[in-house]
Design a protein around this motif. Structure first.
Motif, short mmCIF file in Angstrom:
data_model
loop_
_atom_site.label_atom_id
_atom_site.label_comp_id
_atom_site.label_asym_id
_atom_site.label_seq_id
_atom_site.Cartn_x
_atom_site.Cartn_y
_atom_site.Cartn_z
N HIS A 47 0.80 -1.23 0.00
CA HIS A 47 0.00 0.00 0.00
C HIS A 47 0.84 1.28 0.00
O HIS A 47 0.31 2.36 0.29
CB HIS A 47 -0.98 0.01 1.18
N TRP A 48 2.12 1.17 -0.32
CA TRP A 48 2.96 2.34 -0.55
C TRP A 48 3.20 2.47 -2.05
O TRP A 48 3.45 1.48 -2.73
CB TRP A 48 4.29 2.22 0.19
N HIS A 49 3.17 3.69 -2.54
CA HIS A 49 3.32 3.94 -3.97
C HIS A 49 4.52 4.86 -4.22
O HIS A 49 4.79 5.76 -3.43
CB HIS A 49 2.04 4.57 -4.53
N SER A 80 1.35 6.83 1.02
CA SER A 80 0.45 5.76 1.40
C SER A 80 -0.72 6.30 2.21
O SER A 80 -0.55 7.18 3.07
CB SER A 80 1.18 4.70 2.24
N THR A 82 -2.57 3.90 3.79
CA THR A 82 -2.59 2.88 4.85
C THR A 82 -1.16 2.42 5.08
O THR A 82 -0.77 1.32 4.69
CB THR A 82 -3.48 1.68 4.46
N THR A 126 -1.66 9.13 7.28
CA THR A 126 -1.28 9.00 5.87
C THR A 126 -0.04 9.84 5.62
O THR A 126 0.27 10.78 6.37
CB THR A 126 -2.39 9.47 4.92
#
Length: 278
Positions: A47-49, A80, A82, A126
Motif C-alpha cells: 500500500h505504498w506507492h 500511502s 494505509t 497517511t
C-alpha cells in the motif's frame, strides 16, 4: 536545511569499485555503512506507492528484538493512505531531505528537513509527497509495538522539529555532549525514545556504556570513532549502527563539525520475562 542531514541516494557502485568495505554483523552489533545503501537492497511495502525502503533493523531472535527502522524514499506523487498494517505499532518519522505531507487522525502537517512526528499505535495516518516535488522525500521510520501499562495513559501524537528543540547538555561535559529530547524522560507513557545526540569535535562518551536498552544509531552529520563491544570502528554521516542489549559502547568525535546521530532506545518498562505462567 536540505543538505544538513545525510540521506542515501541509492544507485549502484560501478563495476570498477573495490569490494572491500566496513560492513559488520556479529553477536553484539551490526554496522551498515553508507556504501551499503544501494538500490538492490531496497524493499517495497504494501500500500505504498512510488516508494522504496531500506530496512536497516528488524526484530531478530537472539539479537535486538524491540524495533524496526526503515530509511524511506518517496518520489513525487508517492506515499500511502494505509502505511502500517499493525494496529499495535507506534511510529516516529524523522525527515532528512525533501518535504512530506502527513495527516494524523485527519489533521494535516507539512514536514521538511528536520521534521519529527510521533504517531501512537492505532492511529489513522497517511503520508504523501507533492506531485510536483523536485526531489524525493527521504525520512526515517522507526516502529515499535507499544507496551501498555495498567494505570498509565497512552501518549498522544505530536509533530515538532530538530530546529524547535534546544539540546540538553549532559552533566559535567561542558556542553560537548548534548541530547535533543523530543519526549520528556520522566513521561512514563512512552516506552521508546528517539532522540538526536550531538558531540562537538573532541567530545566523547568517557566510559563504556553497558545497559539493557537496545539501540539504533543513524549518523546524520560528522564522523567519530565508536567503541562497539571489543572493536573501535570509524563511522561517518550515512552509517548505521545497530546494538543489542548490553553491547559495550563509547565514542569520541573527530573532524571539524559536530557529530550527530538519530538514536532509538527502549525505555520505561520492565524486562519481559517471556514464557507462559502455569
Amino acid at each position: 536545511m536540505t543538505d544538513r542531514y545525510f540521506a542515501p541516494q541509492g544507485g549502484l557502485p560501478p563495476q570498477t569499485a573495490l569490494h572491500t568495505g566496513r560492513a559488520t554483523f556479529n553477536e553484539s552489533y551490526a554496522l551498515i555503512p553508507k556504501g551499503c545503501f544501494s538500490d538492490i537492497v531496497t524493499s517495497l511495502l504494501p500500500h505504498w506507492h512510488a516508494t522504496k525502503a531500506w530496512i536497516i533493523a528488524r526484530p531478530m531472535s537472539g539479537f535486538s528484538e524491540t524495533f524496526s527502522q526503515y530509511v524511506m524514499e518517496v518520489a513525487a506523487g508517492g506515499g500511502s493512505k494505509t502505511p502500517d498494517l499493525d494496529p499495535h505499532a507506534q511510529s516516529v518519522l524523522f525527515v532528512t531531505q525533501g518535504a512530506l505531507h502527513l495527516t494524523i487522525d485527519g489533521k494535516p502537517h507539512d514536514l521538511v528537513s528536520g521534521g519529527y512526528a510521533y504517531i501512537p499505535a492505532g492511529t489513522d495516518w497517511t503520508v504523501a509527497t507533492s506531485q510536483t516535488a523536485t526531489e524525493p522525500a527521504r525520512f526515517h521510520w522507526i516502529r515499535k509495538r507499544y507496551v501498555k501499562v495498567e494505570g498509565i495513559a497512552t501518549p498522544e501524537a505530536f509533530v515538532t522539529s530538530d530546529q524547535d528543540i534546544a539540546p540538553t547538555a549532559m552533566p559535567d561535559t561542558e556542553g560537548r555532549w548534548a541530547t535533543t529530547r523530543f519526549v520528556d524522560p520522566q513521561d512514563m507513557r512512552h516506552d521508546m525514545h528517539v532522540n538526536i545526540v550531538t558531540f562537538q569535535p573532541g567530545g566523547l562518551i568517557p566510559f563504556e556504556e553497558t545497559h539493557v536498552m537496545e539501540h539504533g544509531l543513524y549518523v546524520l552529520e560528522g564522523k567519530a570513532v565508536y567503541r562497539l563491544n571489543r572493536d573501535w570502528v570509524e563511522v561517518e554521516a550515512g552509517d548505521f549502527m545497530w546494538l543489542r542489549a548490553y553491547c559495550p559502547q563509547a565514542c569520541y568525535a573527530g573532524g571539524a563539525q559536530p557529530f550527530r546521530y538519530l538514536l532509538y532506545k527502549d525505555v520505561n518498562r520492565h524486562a519481559d520475562l517471556g514464557g507462559v505462567l502455569r
